[in-house]
Write an enzyme that holds these catalytic residues in place. Structure first.
Site, PDB file in Angstrom:
ATOM      1  N   HIS A  99       0.877  -1.175   0.000  1.00 37.66           N
ATOM      2  CA  HIS A  99       0.000   0.000   0.000  1.00 37.66           C
ATOM      3  C   HIS A  99       0.916   1.226   0.000  1.00 37.66           C
ATOM      4  O   HIS A  99       2.001   1.184   0.596  1.00 37.66           O
ATOM      5  CB  HIS A  99      -0.796   0.140   1.289  1.00 37.66           C
ATOM      6  CG  HIS A  99      -1.693  -0.987   1.665  1.00 37.66           C
ATOM      7  ND1 HIS A  99      -1.250  -2.146   2.222  1.00 37.66           N
ATOM      8  CD2 HIS A  99      -3.044  -1.066   1.636  1.00 37.66           C
ATOM      9  CE1 HIS A  99      -2.295  -2.916   2.502  1.00 37.66           C
ATOM     10  NE2 HIS A  99      -3.391  -2.295   2.165  1.00 37.66           N
ATOM     11  N   ASP A 102       2.378   1.988   3.362  1.00 37.30           N
ATOM     12  CA  ASP A 102       3.416   1.088   3.892  1.00 37.30           C
ATOM     13  C   ASP A 102       4.805   1.571   3.526  1.00 37.30           C
ATOM     14  O   ASP A 102       5.776   1.241   4.198  1.00 37.30           O
ATOM     15  CB  ASP A 102       3.305  -0.323   3.276  1.00 37.30           C
ATOM     16  CG  ASP A 102       1.944  -0.943   3.395  1.00 37.30           C
ATOM     17  OD1 ASP A 102       1.145  -0.457   4.207  1.00 37.30           O
ATOM     18  OD2 ASP A 102       1.688  -1.914   2.661  1.00 37.30           O
TER      19      ASP A 102
END
Ligand code: 3MF
Ligand code: MG
EC number: 5.3.1.5
Length: 435
Positions: A99, A102
């Site tokens: 993501h 992240d």
């Protein structure tokens, strides 16, 4: 290599008899199963989120892990990328996924967040070229930041809808640039906490509009990957619109998206919806929307979405049986959206988690292939349904007989079907022979 995993050698296949905890007992990438290399069947991916961004928190306690990149800026994000690619290399996995949240710290503005994502994508591009590791999917985190507390695409505020659209576009651009095989949407906050403050029909229309724009944009930029929706019934919200495979299919059909979107099915999400994982896989295959999997299970007792590594070969056997019968993964793969337990604070724990999970999947794949090669199970199913091949049965199925015509035949022929055993115990024993 950084020194994060100091002293740990690349993990090798040593066979079922090895006692080396840092070796594979079943995952042997080059082993040919049903005419295809094991690596190409399983298409393993390490998830950035839980392996590098998760801090070991739980609802009653804060961070337990110590990682040199926590609390840092873009330099720390680059260290994180270095360590992530070290893990991919040690494990020998072909894919990873991430993501936006992240991989880069959130910026002060949308533009800053986006330019940070683009900068980390430059780092990834270089590392992917050096190592050959590929991107299974990219995605946007549309649930953690508080701006999404009342939903992303389904927010009552159109500016949050717009922010969501911009965020998805930035992530699709990066996924496209990195040659991602899929783009994933998981609607963690696309649901409600209370129906009292929610216009359900309006929110479904908003969600469909967003997904339609995603599909249009995919075609506009020539993205060849698959758009995947990840079903989950609840958690974090009380109710999520992408409840399960059946619900997602109904939604896609209603908005004319069933030929454009497939599903990323997660073991623990199936449990939360009151299904088995194999139910969700079999249904997605039957509906023609099977895409990819997140191979992380829940704790059987707690009822939470604990995202643990798989360790039950019987479950993975049934899963890969359905995946093989569906023709295997197309663009999809086996992603470990799995978390270490919060007491597993050492870098080596990341190795143990993935090695065990990969071996459990490899063992399941081998057992599933053996079931198919043996043929007894498939022959049983064929036999059970074979009377549907008869002319009269086919006429009923194809719609060539009306309710009255069938009723007349039953009466005229005095049809009184005998009972036939479902043979459940026999089948359970049969499957266990291969696990
Ligand atoms: C939540 C999940 C998510 C999704 C991810 C990609 C944190 O339960 O499983 O992982 O997998 O957002 O769709
Ligand atoms: Mg998941």
């Amino acid at each position: 290599m950084t020194d994060f995993f100091k002293g740990i050698e690349p993990v090798k296949y040593e066979g079922p008899e090895t006692t080396n905890p840092l070796a594979y007992r079943h995952y042997n990438p080059d082993e040919v199963i049903l005419g295809k290399r094991m690596e190409d069947h399983l298409r393993f991916a390490v998830a950035y989120w839980h392996s590098f961004a998760w801090e070991g928190t739980d609802p009653f306690g804060g961070r337990t892990f110590e990682r040199p990149w926590f609390d840092g800026g873009m330099d720390a994000a680059t260290v994180k990328a270095d360590v992530a690619f070290d893990l991919f290399a040690l494990l020998g996995v072909p894919f990873f996924c991430f993501h936006d949240a992240d991989v880069r710290p959130e910026g002060e503005s949308f533009a800053e967040s986006k330019s940070r994502l683009d900068a980390i994508a430059d780092v990834f591009e270089k590392k992917m070229a050096e190592t050959g590791v590929k991107l299974l999917w990219g995605t946007a985190n549309l649930s953690s930041n508080r701006r999404f507390m009342s939903g992303a695409a389904t927010n009552p505020d159109p500016d949050v809808f717009a922010y969501t659209a911009a965020t998805i576009k930035a992530n699709m651009d990066v996924t496209m640039r990195l040659g991602g095989a899929n783009y994933v949407l998981w609607g963690g906050r696309e649901g409600y906490e209370t129906l009292l403050n929610t216009r359900l029909g309006q929110e479904l229309d908003q969600m469909a509009r967003m997904l339609s724009m995603v599909v249009d944009y995919k075609h506009k930029i020539g993205f060849k990957g698959t758009i995947l929706v990840e079903p989950k019934p609840q958690e974090p919200t009380k109710h999520q619109y992408d409840y399960d495979v059946a619900t997602v299919y109904g939604f896609l059909r209603r908005y004319g998206l069933e030929d454009e979107v497939k599903v990323n099915i997660e073991v623990g999400h199936a449990f939360l919806a009151g299904h088995t994982f194999e139910h969700e896989l079999a249904l997605a295959a039957a509906l023609g929307i099977f895409g990819s999997i997140d191979m992380n299970r829940n704790d059987y007792q707690s009822g939470w979405d604990t995202d643990q590594f798989p360790n039950n070969a019987q479950e993975t056997t049934l899963a890969y049986y359905h995946i093989l019968k569906a023709g295997g993964f197309g663009t999809g793969g086996t992603n470990f959206d799995s978390k270490l337990r919060r007491q597993s604070v050492d870098p080596v724990d990341l190795l143990h988690g993935h090695i065990g999970g990969m071996d459990t999947c490899a063992r399941g794949l081998k057992a599933a292939a053996a079931i198919i090669e043996d043929g007894t199970y498939d022959a049983f199913l064929n036999e059970r349904y074979k009377d549907w091949q008869g002319a009269e049965a086919q006429a009923m199925l194809k719609g060539d007989r009306s309710l009255e015509e069938i009723a007349a035949r039953v009466e005229h022929e005095g049809i009184n079907p005998p009972l036939r055993s479902g043979r459940q115990e026999f089948l359970e024993n049969l499957i266990n022979r291969f696990v």
